[in-house]
Design an enzyme around this catalytic site. Structure first.
Site, PDB file in Angstrom:
ATOM      1  N   HIS A   1      16.620  39.780  94.024  1.00 62.52           N
ATOM      2  CA  HIS A   1      17.229  38.531  93.744  1.00 62.52           C
ATOM      3  C   HIS A   1      18.479  37.968  94.843  1.00 62.52           C
ATOM      4  CE1 HIS A   1      18.544  35.394  91.196  1.00 62.52           C
ATOM      5  NE2 HIS A   1      18.648  35.947  90.093  1.00 62.52           N
TER       6      HIS A   1
ATOM      7  N   ASP B   1      16.017  33.041  94.302  1.00 69.64           N
ATOM      8  CA  ASP B   1      16.424  32.927  92.648  1.00 69.64           C
ATOM      9  C   ASP B   1      15.128  32.872  91.981  1.00 69.64           C
ATOM     10  OD1 ASP B   1      19.175  32.455  93.728  1.00 69.64           O
ATOM     11  OD2 ASP B   1      18.537  30.488  94.454  1.00 69.64           O
TER      12      ASP B   1
END
Length: 378
Positions: free
Chosen positions: A351, A355
């Protein structure tokens, strides 16, 4: 005169273990003849003699860990000046004096036994003092331990026993790498079902699911190259090549042979490459180039009846795709419920690098290519 160095068997490898010398010091060796077995966290591999000559000096003992690239032996060629070879060896000894190495563990029992046999004995809880060796001068070899394992029979009404398996070698390093990856990279996993009807038709022609998936992922990565990258410090570095690793379970653990330049290969070429890599992995015959350079990994557990799982990202990469089994599920098609063969994709991604929306769009594209494999030829 030629030196033998500890090779790099894995991109992130910093050290390796000398597992077993196949030739002793002073032995005559032929060019390309295996002389020593070395081990990284992913694979054991024979290292061959670079030239024909005499194995003049061995610097690394069995079970010793040394940094990658260090000299482990010197081979003297027939035309070499003995004085020059001798001086070189003395200089090499001095240069190795400051090298950090892990000395081989001293065995408690005074029994002649090969390192491979000792590791097996530790794994299966075999008392080597009770095993008769069939090797030279009564040395216990691998086959003796395997025979002892087969002969073990549980005693009637015996109390439960606890088998202690040391976390060493490949299993230990895999554990360290997996823990490091999971702690360093914030994993997020997205799941998505895909219709396997068209893939099943293609499979009947001899093209495997793995080949279809590798091509689908490679093609999708061209549209979403952020998932074909690595994070180094505060910089995201995107790989120019698309090299897909396919996780394969072997006796020693897990290894991911790599299909290089997958985006440039046809489905048929990938299919042939995958079959060859899986066979070599199970026969422990993979070369260094075939297990390094991966930029994205696929882990297929469908053959074990797994539906959904959370794969852990391979260190140095940003994402991994988990594949579940193909099962019949109801789907809505043109306002009607139909039963379709369905597979679940599980995408774990870093992450810090991407995204959720980007990862989801990438997974949608992989699904599109998998459900419509005719698009993979374009």
């Amino acid at each position: 005169m030629q030196t033998v160095i500890l090779p790099r068997l894995d991109e992130d490898q910093k050290s390796g273990m000398i597992l077993e010398w196949l030739k002793g010091e002073g032995a005559e060796v032929e060019k390309d003849e295996p002389i020593v077995i070395v081990m990284s966290e992913k694979i054991m591999m024979d290292v061959s003699a670079p030239v024909t000559g005499k194995l003049y000096k061995i610097f690394a003992q069995e079970n010793m860990e040394m940094p990658v690239g260090q000299i482990i032996a010197v081979i003297a060629e027939p035309s070499d000046d003995p004085n020059i070879v001798s001086r070189f060896v003395e200089e090499a000894k001095r240069s190795l004096a400051g090298v950090e190495v892990k000395e081989p563990r001293k065995p408690e029992e005074k029994v002649p036994i090969s390192p491979l046999a000792r590791k097996l004995a530790e794994q299966y809880g075999i008392d080597v003092a009770t095993v008769k060796g069939s090797g030279p001068e009564g040395r216990i070899v691998k086959e003796d331990i395997l025979r002892a394992v087969e002969e073990l029979k549980p005693e009637a009404e015996a109390p439960p026993r606890i088998l202690t398996i040391p976390l060493t070698g490949i299993r230990k390093i895999i554990a360290e790498r997996v823990s490091s990856s999971h702690l360093a990279a914030p994993h997020v996993t997205l799941t998505m079902d895909a219709n396997a009807s068209e893939a099943n038709k293609l499979k009947e022609t001899g093209i495997s699911y793995n080949a279809i998936l590798i091509k689908a992922v490679a093609k999708a990565l061209q549209s979403y190259p952020i998932l074909n990258s690595t994070l180094e410090g505060d910089q995201i570095k995107q790989f120019e090549d698309v090299n897909i690793g396919l996780a394969v379970a072997i006796k020693e653990g897990l290894i991911a042979p790599v299909v290089h330049d997958a985006e440039k290969k046809t489905l048929a070429e990938i299919n042939i490459a995958v079959e060859d890599l899986i066979r070599k992995a199970r026969e422990n015959r993979l070369s260094v180039s075939e297990v390094t350079g991966g930029t994205f990994t696929i882990s297929n557990l469908g053959m074990f009846e797994v539906d959904v799982f959370t794969p852990i990202i391979t260190p140095g990469q940003s994402a991994i795709l988990g594949i579940g089994r193909v099962v019949d599920k109801p789907q809505v098609v043109s306002a009607r419920i139909e039963i379709k063969p369905t597979v679940t994709f599980s995408l774990s991604f870093d992450h810090r690098i991407a995204d959720g929306a980007v990862a989801a769009q990438f997974l949608q594209l992989v699904k599109k290519f998998f459900e419509n494999p005719h698009l993979l030829s374009s």
